[in-house]
Enzyme design. Structure first.
Site, short mmCIF file in Angstrom:
data_model
loop_
_atom_site.label_atom_id
_atom_site.label_comp_id
_atom_site.label_asym_id
_atom_site.label_seq_id
_atom_site.Cartn_x
_atom_site.Cartn_y
_atom_site.Cartn_z
N SER A 58 0.81 -1.22 0.00
CA SER A 58 0.00 0.00 0.00
C SER A 58 0.84 1.27 0.00
CB SER A 58 -0.93 0.00 1.22
OG SER A 58 -0.19 -0.15 2.42
N ASP A 353 -2.03 8.14 7.66
CA ASP A 353 -2.39 7.57 8.96
C ASP A 353 -1.07 7.18 9.62
OD1 ASP A 353 -1.59 5.01 7.99
OD2 ASP A 353 -3.60 4.65 7.21
N HIS A 356 1.23 5.08 6.97
CA HIS A 356 1.38 5.39 5.55
C HIS A 356 1.82 6.84 5.35
CE1 HIS A 356 -1.34 1.89 5.47
NE2 HIS A 356 -0.77 1.63 4.31
#
Length: 642
Positions: A58, A353, A356
């Site tokens: 991600s 967050d 990330h």
């Protein structure tokens, strides 16, 4: 009539420094080092933007809804990644229930891996094993090792197989009431008569030579089996000893466990643990034999074409605060020869967050946007200088600078340059005489130093009227230079061979040897640069002296019958015939302009190295430009005689 003597005179004062060279000397108002020291930039980079690929999750996934705030790389670099949020190479290999299953595949000479965090203690994957860290370590290590020997790699997510009729797909309560996709669990029912244990399982799987467009010369296969603490734990129903063994087509055992010949652990547990060993297997048909009740069947692999050696960079993959990480990626890379590890110095703090968009990681990976001349464990370099202040830690690839002290780098003249006659005094001393020819230098100089020593000195030619030595005599001098530097390198090589005698397989000893080799190369290059500096000085001096003679010739032509040249650079003139304006026309036409100069010298230095040798520089080639613009200002001294 009053006659005056007018001479060209080079003006030198206390602000000038003397620079000795072979073939001529120079006075200069300034000096500078031939090269400045460069400092590596921390983080990852690549040698060629067109030949690399990345595997991620991600933090590199452009399809993530929070991109680009969720990313640790730029949008440009994210294009290079094969990524899916929630994915990892190991998740795709084993396929635990409820986890992302992504088809990782791609080709590149340099492979960057920034993934792994999605299979960590935070994921809490059980399936007969509460702690998968050691398996993850061996898996990542095998991936890095095989990736460094391949151009292309791909997950093979469906192996052809033959399963015995008596077994059916099994599930496990500690695996979300399901099981891994690889290995698949097959069970054999032994009830209602417990004394009947069923039949030995015999299954087959085939590792393909090609998967889609990807060629497969070698496969990474997980050989999984159960570990029982005692025979009684498995043998509750009187079913003998446990075994799960993989055989190749010739019947040779290639993996597994056989408690018929190997002891049980002897511990007191009553629940088996699953162990998975990483096997490197060639394409072909393999058989699996297991004791009744359970069969663990390989159904996936990673395939590698093994076509060329390449570079591997692994990036530390950890969670932010509140989630437990492992350091299997770090340990796997550090234990794989040639793997470059990128590590954070601070905790992970995300922007999108907690997990990330970390600023430190963005800085460490920003170098992936550029091409570097050298990449190493110490960082990356894109400057052309061959020297750095600190030794660059291996592994390192490309044209990596050598460690040197600033004061050891030779200085060259700069600013206002005035030629003088004569040669370096050391040339006249027989014990330190380096060259067989004093009038050595002519024209544009290009030096090529290759792995075996001096490859040759290539000479540009000056116009015939420029003067200087013949091409043949200069070439003889260059041959002598080459021989002398070759002797220096041979002595270095002899010392290195002696060091080799004390090397076995001790990693630290190898690193120590590498450092000694680099130090020897640095000293040899500095010695060669000292010679080149002297050649440059002599070459410039000769060229500038020629420029002065060209100026004198121009003055003689302008004077015609008005002035008589009585010695080189000196004229007698009758001021009754040629007044001040006449003299200015002859002598001061270039009063504020520089004397014509030699063409700029384009001498270059470039460290050439085997791009896939972890010890770095194997050879030297002189290819980074030093441009020297020479400027001479002439003064006119007037001596009046009656």
């Amino acid at each position: 009539a009053e006659k005056i003597k007018i001479c060209l005179q080079k003006q030198v004062n206390s602000s000038f420094s003397l620079h000795n060279g072979f073939g001529g000397n120079l006075y200069a108002t300034e000096e500078k080092r031939m090269f400045e020291l460069v400092k590596p930039k921390a983080g990852a980079s690549v040698l060629n933007q067109s030949t690399w690929i990345c595997f991620g999750d991600s933090r590199t996934d452009q399809s993530n809804s929070a991109f680009p705030r969720s990313a640790d790389v730029s949008a440009k670099t994210a294009d290079k990644f094969r990524s899916l949020s929630g994915g990892s190479l190991m998740l795709s290999m084993f396929g635990p229930p409820g986890k992302v299953d992504y088809l990782y595949q791609g080709c590149g000479k340099h492979k960057v891996f920034y993934e792994g965090v999605n299979w960590s203690p935070h994921a809490a994957i059980d399936c007969y094993r509460k702690n998968w860290t050691d398996i993850k370590l061996n898996f990542q290590k095998s991936i890095y090792e095989l990736a460094s020997q391949s151009h292309c790699m791909s997950l093979v997510n469906a192996l052809d197989k033959t399963i015995p009729l008596q077994v059916t797909k099994g599930v496990a309560k500690n695996c979300n009431n399901s099981f891994l996709k690889n290995p698949a669990l097959y069970t054999q029912e032994v009830k209602p008569l417990e004394q009947i244990c069923g039949e030995e399982n015999l299954a087959f799987f085939t590792l393909p030579t090609q998967f889609g467009t990807y060629e497969c010369k070698l496969h990474l296969v997980a050989s999984c089996y159960f570990i029982y603490d005692s025979k009684e734990v498995y043998n509750k129903r009187g079913c003998g000893n446990y075994f799960q063994v993989i055989y190749d087509s010739s019947g040779k055992v290639v993996g597994g466990l056989d408690n018929r010949v190997s002891p049980y652990t002897g511990n007191t547990g009553d629940t088996p643990t699953m162990q998975c060993d990483m096997l490197q297997l060639k394409p072909g048909r393999y058989s699996v034999r297991s004791s009744p009740r359970f069969l663990l069947m390989p159904e996936r692999s990673y395939c590698f074409d093994m076509k060329e050696k390449g570079l591997v960079t692994a990036v530390q993959s950890i969670w932010g605060k509140g989630r437990k990480s492992d350091y299997a990626v770090d340990q796997a890379c550090l234990s794989t020869p040639g793997c470059m590890l990128i590590q954070k110095q601070k905790p992970y703090i995300g922007e999108a967050d907690d997990h990330h968009g970390d600023q430190e990681m963005r800085e460490l990976l920003s170098g992936l946007d550029y091409e570097a001349r050298c990449i190493s464990q110490s960082g990356w370099v894109n400057e052309t200088s061959p020297f750095t202040e600190e030794y660059l830690l291996p592994p390192k690839f490309g044209r990596c600078p050598l460690a040197a002290k600033e004061e050891s780098i030779p200085k060259i003249p700069d600013g206002l340059l005035i030629p003088t006659s004569g040669t370096d005094t050391t040339v006249t001393k027989p014990k330190s005489r380096i060259f067989g020819i004093d009038d050595l230098i002519i024209g544009l100089l290009f030096v090529a130093i290759v792995e075996a020593g001096i490859g040759g000195y290539l000479l540009g030619s000056r116009k015939e009227s420029g003067g200087g030595v013949t091409k043949e005599s200069a070439e003889k001098g260059f041959e002598k230079i080459g021989n002398d530097i070759q002797i220096l390198r041979s002595s270095t090589n002899i010392a290195i061979e002696k060091l080799n005698d004390r090397i076995t397989h001790d990693e630290q000893a190898i690193r120590d040897l590498t450092l000694e080799i680099e130090n020897a190369r640095s000293e040899a290059l500095l010695g060669e640069l000292g010679i080149i500096r002297a050649l440059l000085v002599g070459n410039i001096s000769i060229g500038l002296q020629e420029s002065l003679w060209e100026l004198a010739s121009e003055i003689t032509n302008r004077a015609g019958d008005l002035a008589v040249e009585v010695s080189p650079g000196c004229w007698i003139i009758d001021d009754n015939i040629c007044d001040q304006s006449c003299q200015n026309f002859i002598f001061k036409f270039n009063e504020t302009a520089p004397v014509p100069t030699i063409p700029p010298l384009d001498t270059k230095i470039d460290l050439q190295s085997d791009p896939f040798y972890w010890g770095s520089s194997l050879g030297l080639a002189i290819t980074t430009p030093i441009s020297l613009a020479a400027l001479v200002i002439s003064g006119i001294a007037i001596c009046r005689t009656k």
